[in-house]
Motif scaffolding. Structure first.
Motif, mmCIF file in Angstrom:
data_model
loop_
_atom_site.group_PDB
_atom_site.id
_atom_site.type_symbol
_atom_site.label_atom_id
_atom_site.label_comp_id
_atom_site.label_asym_id
_atom_site.label_seq_id
_atom_site.Cartn_x
_atom_site.Cartn_y
_atom_site.Cartn_z
ATOM 1 N N TYR A 290 22.068 40.839 -1.684
ATOM 2 C CA TYR A 290 22.896 40.716 -2.877
ATOM 3 C C TYR A 290 23.814 39.510 -2.767
ATOM 4 O O TYR A 290 24.270 39.161 -1.678
ATOM 5 C CB TYR A 290 23.758 41.958 -3.073
ATOM 6 C CG TYR A 290 22.979 43.223 -3.333
ATOM 7 C CD1 TYR A 290 22.606 44.067 -2.292
ATOM 8 C CD2 TYR A 290 22.602 43.565 -4.636
ATOM 9 C CE1 TYR A 290 21.874 45.215 -2.534
ATOM 10 C CE2 TYR A 290 21.875 44.722 -4.887
ATOM 11 C CZ TYR A 290 21.506 45.543 -3.826
ATOM 12 O OH TYR A 290 20.783 46.682 -4.070
ATOM 13 N N THR B 237 22.715 47.443 -7.906
ATOM 14 C CA THR B 237 21.700 47.969 -7.002
ATOM 15 C C THR B 237 20.314 47.582 -7.505
ATOM 16 O O THR B 237 19.969 47.868 -8.657
ATOM 17 C CB THR B 237 21.784 49.498 -6.889
ATOM 18 O OG1 THR B 237 23.094 49.880 -6.444
ATOM 19 C CG2 THR B 237 20.748 50.028 -5.901
ATOM 20 N N SER C 177 16.190 47.936 -7.163
ATOM 21 C CA SER C 177 15.192 48.887 -6.675
ATOM 22 C C SER C 177 13.860 48.568 -7.344
ATOM 23 O O SER C 177 13.815 47.796 -8.310
ATOM 24 C CB SER C 177 15.613 50.329 -6.974
ATOM 25 O OG SER C 177 15.744 50.545 -8.368
ATOM 26 N N LYS D 122 27.949 42.528 -4.897
ATOM 27 C CA LYS D 122 27.801 43.506 -3.822
ATOM 28 C C LYS D 122 28.704 44.707 -4.075
ATOM 29 O O LYS D 122 29.883 44.550 -4.394
ATOM 30 C CB LYS D 122 28.150 42.839 -2.494
ATOM 31 C CG LYS D 122 27.352 43.340 -1.305
ATOM 32 C CD LYS D 122 27.595 42.458 -0.085
ATOM 33 C CE LYS D 122 26.743 41.228 -0.081
ATOM 34 N NZ LYS D 122 26.873 40.448 1.174
ATOM 35 N N THR E 233 17.226 44.861 1.237
ATOM 36 C CA THR E 233 17.671 44.200 0.021
ATOM 37 C C THR E 233 18.719 43.150 0.365
ATOM 38 O O THR E 233 19.258 43.130 1.475
ATOM 39 C CB THR E 233 18.286 45.202 -0.970
ATOM 40 O OG1 THR E 233 19.364 45.900 -0.312
ATOM 41 C CG2 THR E 233 17.261 46.228 -1.443
#
Length: 124
Positions: A60, A69, A71, A65, A58
């Protein structure tokens, strides 16, 4: 053509959390790297987070950061963005994005499809 529909935006107080979802129309969802971008009033669209086709790696933006999150659930053709410790400066329209060409789309140039966006407003 992939259709992307975001949901989960709304009004939240600073320090709160929201979870955005992006439902994709295609069963080939897993063949696209995915990302979240946002655009605040009067500002340009900016990168927030990205995830590779089958999850795993991933990326960011520095500004999110440790708080956000990204997903995905390829079985359900859905992308998520969990946003914690929200700040007023996170207020923006959040867009889901799909890329067939970029392994980890961190710029708008690598995006093939966009959702219409969902508004997140963080009050102080």
């Amino acid at each position: 053509q992939v259709q992307l529909v975001e949901s989960g935006g709304g009004l939240v107080q600073a320090g709160g959390s929201l979870r955005l979802s992006c439902a994709a129309s295609e069963r080939t969802f897993g063949s696209y790297a995915m990302g979240w971008f946002r655009q605040a009033p009067g500002k340009e669209r900016e990168f927030v987070a990205a995830v590779r086709r089958f999850g795993g790696r991933t990326a960011y933006a520095d500004s999110v950061k440790g708080r956000f999150t990204i997903s995905r659930d390829n079985a359900k053709n859905t992308l998520f963005l969990q946003m914690n410790s929200l700040k007023p400066e996170d207020t923006a329209v959040y867009y889901c994005a799909a890329s067939h060409t970029s392994a980890l789309p961190t710029t708008s140039r690598g995006i093939d499809y966009w959702g219409k966006g969902t508004l997140v407003t963080v009050s102080s």
